[in-house]
Design a protein around this motif. Structure first.
Motif, PDB file in Angstrom:
ATOM      1  N   LEU A   1       0.822  -1.210   0.000  1.00 32.91           N
ATOM      2  CA  LEU A   1       0.000   0.000   0.000  1.00 32.91           C
ATOM      3  C   LEU A   1       0.856   1.260   0.000  1.00 32.91           C
ATOM      4  O   LEU A   1       0.607   2.207  -0.747  1.00 32.91           O
ATOM      5  CB  LEU A   1      -0.928  -0.004   1.220  1.00 32.91           C
ATOM      6  CG  LEU A   1      -1.866   1.201   1.335  1.00 32.91           C
ATOM      7  CD1 LEU A   1      -2.771   1.305   0.118  1.00 32.91           C
ATOM      8  CD2 LEU A   1      -2.678   1.133   2.615  1.00 32.91           C
ATOM      9  N   ALA A   2       1.897   1.247   0.836  1.00 32.94           N
ATOM     10  CA  ALA A   2       2.802   2.406   0.870  1.00 32.94           C
ATOM     11  C   ALA A   2       3.453   2.602  -0.491  1.00 32.94           C
ATOM     12  O   ALA A   2       3.621   3.734  -0.956  1.00 32.94           O
ATOM     13  CB  ALA A   2       3.864   2.202   1.941  1.00 32.94           C
ATOM     14  N   ALA A   3       3.805   1.499  -1.127  1.00 32.38           N
ATOM     15  CA  ALA A   3       4.407   1.590  -2.460  1.00 32.38           C
ATOM     16  C   ALA A   3       3.413   2.209  -3.437  1.00 32.38           C
ATOM     17  O   ALA A   3       3.758   3.128  -4.186  1.00 32.38           O
ATOM     18  CB  ALA A   3       4.828   0.200  -2.932  1.00 32.38           C
ATOM     19  N   ALA A   4       2.189   1.724  -3.408  1.00 34.83           N
ATOM     20  CA  ALA A   4       1.169   2.237  -4.332  1.00 34.83           C
ATOM     21  C   ALA A   4       1.008   3.748  -4.189  1.00 34.83           C
ATOM     22  O   ALA A   4       0.963   4.479  -5.180  1.00 34.83           O
ATOM     23  CB  ALA A   4      -0.164   1.538  -4.074  1.00 34.83           C
TER      24      ALA A   4
ATOM     25  N   LEU B   1       5.683  -3.255  -7.756  1.00 36.66           N
ATOM     26  CA  LEU B   1       4.848  -2.692  -8.813  1.00 36.66           C
ATOM     27  C   LEU B   1       3.846  -3.722  -9.298  1.00 36.66           C
ATOM     28  O   LEU B   1       2.660  -3.428  -9.469  1.00 36.66           O
ATOM     29  CB  LEU B   1       5.735  -2.231  -9.975  1.00 36.66           C
ATOM     30  CG  LEU B   1       4.984  -1.565 -11.133  1.00 36.66           C
ATOM     31  CD1 LEU B   1       4.269  -0.316 -10.659  1.00 36.66           C
ATOM     32  CD2 LEU B   1       5.940  -1.226 -12.270  1.00 36.66           C
ATOM     33  N   PHE B   2       4.325  -4.934  -9.479  1.00 39.83           N
ATOM     34  CA  PHE B   2       3.442  -5.999  -9.945  1.00 39.83           C
ATOM     35  C   PHE B   2       2.257  -6.194  -9.001  1.00 39.83           C
ATOM     36  O   PHE B   2       1.106  -6.277  -9.431  1.00 39.83           O
ATOM     37  CB  PHE B   2       4.224  -7.299 -10.081  1.00 39.83           C
ATOM     38  CG  PHE B   2       3.368  -8.476 -10.437  1.00 39.83           C
ATOM     39  CD1 PHE B   2       2.914  -8.641 -11.729  1.00 39.83           C
ATOM     40  CD2 PHE B   2       2.996  -9.402  -9.469  1.00 39.83           C
ATOM     41  CE1 PHE B   2       2.100  -9.718 -12.059  1.00 39.83           C
ATOM     42  CE2 PHE B   2       2.183 -10.477  -9.790  1.00 39.83           C
ATOM     43  CZ  PHE B   2       1.741 -10.639 -11.088  1.00 39.83           C
ATOM     44  N   GLU B   3       2.531  -6.227  -7.723  1.00 40.74           N
ATOM     45  CA  GLU B   3       1.453  -6.445  -6.749  1.00 40.74           C
ATOM     46  C   GLU B   3       0.459  -5.294  -6.780  1.00 40.74           C
ATOM     47  O   GLU B   3      -0.750  -5.492  -6.603  1.00 40.74           O
ATOM     48  CB  GLU B   3       2.035  -6.602  -5.347  1.00 40.74           C
ATOM     49  CG  GLU B   3       2.890  -7.845  -5.158  1.00 40.74           C
ATOM     50  CD  GLU B   3       2.114  -9.138  -5.367  1.00 40.74           C
ATOM     51  OE1 GLU B   3       0.878  -9.121  -5.315  1.00 40.74           O
ATOM     52  OE2 GLU B   3       2.769 -10.182  -5.587  1.00 40.74           O
ATOM     53  N   CYS B   4       0.967  -4.079  -6.977  1.00 38.75           N
ATOM     54  CA  CYS B   4       0.068  -2.924  -7.076  1.00 38.75           C
ATOM     55  C   CYS B   4      -0.849  -3.064  -8.286  1.00 38.75           C
ATOM     56  O   CYS B   4      -2.074  -2.883  -8.199  1.00 38.75           O
ATOM     57  CB  CYS B   4       0.870  -1.634  -7.174  1.00 38.75           C
ATOM     58  SG  CYS B   4       1.760  -1.213  -5.670  1.00 38.75           S
TER      59      CYS B   4
ATOM     60  N   HIS C   1       9.616   5.512 -11.125  1.00 33.15           N
ATOM     61  CA  HIS C   1      11.071   5.685 -11.199  1.00 33.15           C
ATOM     62  C   HIS C   1      11.579   6.792 -10.282  1.00 33.15           C
ATOM     63  O   HIS C   1      12.750   6.811  -9.934  1.00 33.15           O
ATOM     64  CB  HIS C   1      11.493   5.965 -12.633  1.00 33.15           C
ATOM     65  CG  HIS C   1      11.382   4.770 -13.513  1.00 33.15           C
ATOM     66  ND1 HIS C   1      12.327   3.783 -13.539  1.00 33.15           N
ATOM     67  CD2 HIS C   1      10.416   4.391 -14.377  1.00 33.15           C
ATOM     68  CE1 HIS C   1      11.965   2.849 -14.399  1.00 33.15           C
ATOM     69  NE2 HIS C   1      10.808   3.193 -14.919  1.00 33.15           N
ATOM     70  N   ASN C   2      10.724   7.685  -9.922  1.00 32.94           N
ATOM     71  CA  ASN C   2      11.148   8.755  -9.024  1.00 32.94           C
ATOM     72  C   ASN C   2      10.952   8.386  -7.561  1.00 32.94           C
ATOM     73  O   ASN C   2      11.152   9.215  -6.681  1.00 32.94           O
ATOM     74  CB  ASN C   2      10.388  10.041  -9.340  1.00 32.94           C
ATOM     75  CG  ASN C   2      10.682  10.539 -10.733  1.00 32.94           C
ATOM     76  OD1 ASN C   2      11.821  10.468 -11.192  1.00 32.94           O
ATOM     77  ND2 ASN C   2       9.666  11.025 -11.426  1.00 32.94           N
ATOM     78  N   THR C   3      10.530   7.169  -7.322  1.00 35.86           N
ATOM     79  CA  THR C   3      10.368   6.698  -5.951  1.00 35.86           C
ATOM     80  C   THR C   3      11.482   5.718  -5.612  1.00 35.86           C
ATOM     81  O   THR C   3      11.632   4.703  -6.280  1.00 35.86           O
ATOM     82  CB  THR C   3       9.016   5.979  -5.795  1.00 35.86           C
ATOM     83  OG1 THR C   3       7.964   6.883  -6.111  1.00 35.86           O
ATOM     84  CG2 THR C   3       8.846   5.488  -4.366  1.00 35.86           C
ATOM     85  N   SER C   4      12.249   6.024  -4.594  1.00 31.40           N
ATOM     86  CA  SER C   4      13.291   5.078  -4.177  1.00 31.40           C
ATOM     87  C   SER C   4      12.745   4.209  -3.051  1.00 31.40           C
ATOM     88  O   SER C   4      11.795   4.585  -2.356  1.00 31.40           O
ATOM     89  CB  SER C   4      14.533   5.819  -3.711  1.00 31.40           C
ATOM     90  OG  SER C   4      14.338   6.310  -2.411  1.00 31.40           O
ATOM     91  N   LEU C   5      13.337   3.060  -2.876  1.00 30.49           N
ATOM     92  CA  LEU C   5      12.883   2.177  -1.810  1.00 30.49           C
ATOM     93  C   LEU C   5      13.108   2.828  -0.453  1.00 30.49           C
ATOM     94  O   LEU C   5      12.375   2.557   0.498  1.00 30.49           O
ATOM     95  CB  LEU C   5      13.612   0.840  -1.899  1.00 30.49           C
ATOM     96  CG  LEU C   5      13.294   0.053  -3.169  1.00 30.49           C
ATOM     97  CD1 LEU C   5      13.927  -1.315  -3.128  1.00 30.49           C
ATOM     98  CD2 LEU C   5      11.799  -0.079  -3.348  1.00 30.49           C
ATOM     99  N   ASP C   6      14.111   3.674  -0.362  1.00 30.54           N
ATOM    100  CA  ASP C   6      14.323   4.407   0.887  1.00 30.54           C
ATOM    101  C   ASP C   6      13.112   5.300   1.193  1.00 30.54           C
ATOM    102  O   ASP C   6      12.723   5.446   2.342  1.00 30.54           O
ATOM    103  CB  ASP C   6      15.595   5.250   0.790  1.00 30.54           C
ATOM    104  CG  ASP C   6      16.853   4.396   0.857  1.00 30.54           C
ATOM    105  OD1 ASP C   6      16.922   3.540   1.760  1.00 30.54           O
ATOM    106  OD2 ASP C   6      17.751   4.566   0.017  1.00 30.54           O
ATOM    107  N   ASP C   7      12.546   5.892   0.161  1.00 35.81           N
ATOM    108  CA  ASP C   7      11.355   6.713   0.355  1.00 35.81           C
ATOM    109  C   ASP C   7      10.235   5.894   0.995  1.00 35.81           C
ATOM    110  O   ASP C   7       9.626   6.296   1.983  1.00 35.81           O
ATOM    111  CB  ASP C   7      10.849   7.265  -0.986  1.00 35.81           C
ATOM    112  CG  ASP C   7      11.815   8.272  -1.598  1.00 35.81           C
ATOM    113  OD1 ASP C   7      12.582   8.875  -0.827  1.00 35.81           O
ATOM    114  OD2 ASP C   7      11.798   8.447  -2.825  1.00 35.81           O
TER     115      ASP C   7
END
Lengths: 215, 215
Positions: free
Chosen positions: B27-30, B68-71, B39-45
């Motif tokens: 969810l946070a990734a989405a 991304l796939f799960e989203c 591409h402008n989102t880093s995993l650190d973010d």
DNA sequence: TAGAATTTATACTGGGAAGTATAATCACAG
DNA sequence: CTGTGATTATACTTCCCAGTATAAATTCTA
């Protein structure tokens, strides 16, 4: 020939060459972005297509961001121009809208179609992003205006101009997603069917009651 | 209490915790992807939002691509489910289609709406991309099918099912582009207006001739 | 409390690509 | 053929970020 044209024409020729090459760079960028996406395209990729190396690109363009910006602008400008043409052409609001739709489909199926709608303006600096937003807003406002005109002159039924514009523009923009995979129809044919759908709707019309322009 | 539940229930609790945390990561990734783009989102973010560090994410997820796939999947699955519900519900083809549109708008305005339609499947490996394409195709086919049913049972006028689906899906998908900036309408209200537009079209209807479902 | 399993953090590696310093070439003027 | 500006290439630097090796901390079991 022995008496050459003014040195300025030669200089002008140089300038012209530069412009042509610059255009070629932007076009190559647009195609590469459409193919692989903005972030998956390296400048080396673009340079390779042009049989040239990366520093050469920088001779014609400030940076990668500017390439994207120019692609955006090239595409959007076509639609802005189409808006202008639609404005003075034809008679009723609906006919003007139909005119715009046709031009819109042409633009969206062009090489710059992808950048126009699928590139993320988050990849642009705030300043550039703002300029793109302004162009998009201009187009949006023009469509709403045509719909309002249509409602006023009776060629379009009562509706919410904003939502109608969102729906129509969405359907049009989305063409950029499927047109490459499924290019079985020409731009004109797509436009025709979209117009038919948006004008008459899905509901079956009782025979004899044709409220669309009879062809 | 003194006699504790089977050790398996405790273990199951652990498993459940993991699932919850994993969901939170997705969810946070989405949300981050929607905000800044993939591409402008880093995993650190993403990790920062969860008050956690990057390696922790890797404990729940294989890599960035999988996020991304799960989203993608989460969003698309909602629509696939909606297709199923629309299929057995209601009576006429058109009514089923309307039902689907309402669910569709709900899904597209959710947190996963962005990934569902704006993320590029070029950012996925061929295998994952193929799975996403299959889901999208499933949805596409279902919409075409409903339209064909509508034509057959007379609730929808003659039209090209493929182009009609492209137009309708495009208008719906595009909501993901403007919904965040302009959320002045609820999902239900948007659906309502879209249905009105697509069913009746833009052309003014002569009074007394209402071919849509009379409310 | 000892010890095993699970969860998390610190601190690193490696690669890819944007952008650049520098020099070589080309086109043309004189 | 010589010098000046325009154009292009070689060979770098630099930074960002995905992914990881390793160890610490926490939780649960016995």
């Amino acid at each position: 020939m022995s008496k050459p044209t003014s040195p300025w024409s030669v200089a002008g020729d140089r300038v012209r060459q530069r412009e042509l090459k610059r255009d070629a760079v932007i076009l190559a960028a647009a195609r590469a972005f459409r193919e692989r996406g903005f972030h998956n395209t390296s400048l080396d990729d673009i340079a390779a297509v042009l049989h040239v190396t990366k520093p050469t690109l920088y001779y014609y363009v400030l940076n990668k961001e500017q390439m994207l910006f120019e692609c955006f602008r090239e595409g959007l400008n076509r639609i802005v121009r189409a808006c202008g043409e639609a404005r003075d052409a034809s008679s009723s609001g609906r006919e003007r809208l139909v005119e715009l739709v046709c031009r819109y489909v042409e633009a969206i199926t062009s090489d710059f179609g992808w950048c126009m709608v699928r590139a993320e303006d988050q990849d642009l600096s705030p300043a550039m992003s703002a300029r793109i937003k302004r162009l998009k807003s201009e187009i949006d406002q023009e469509m709403r205006s045509l719909i309002r005109q249509g409602i006023a002159d009776g060629s379009i039924g009562a509706c919410d101009p904003k939502m109608t514009t969102f729906a129509l523009a969405g359907a049009l923009n989305w063409i950029a997603h499927w047109y490459r995979d499924d290019a079985s129809l020409s731009a004109a044919q797509i436009a025709e069917r979209f117009v038919e759908l948006f004008v008459n709707g899905l509901a079956p019309r009782p025979d004899g009651v044709i409220s669309g322009k009879s062809t």
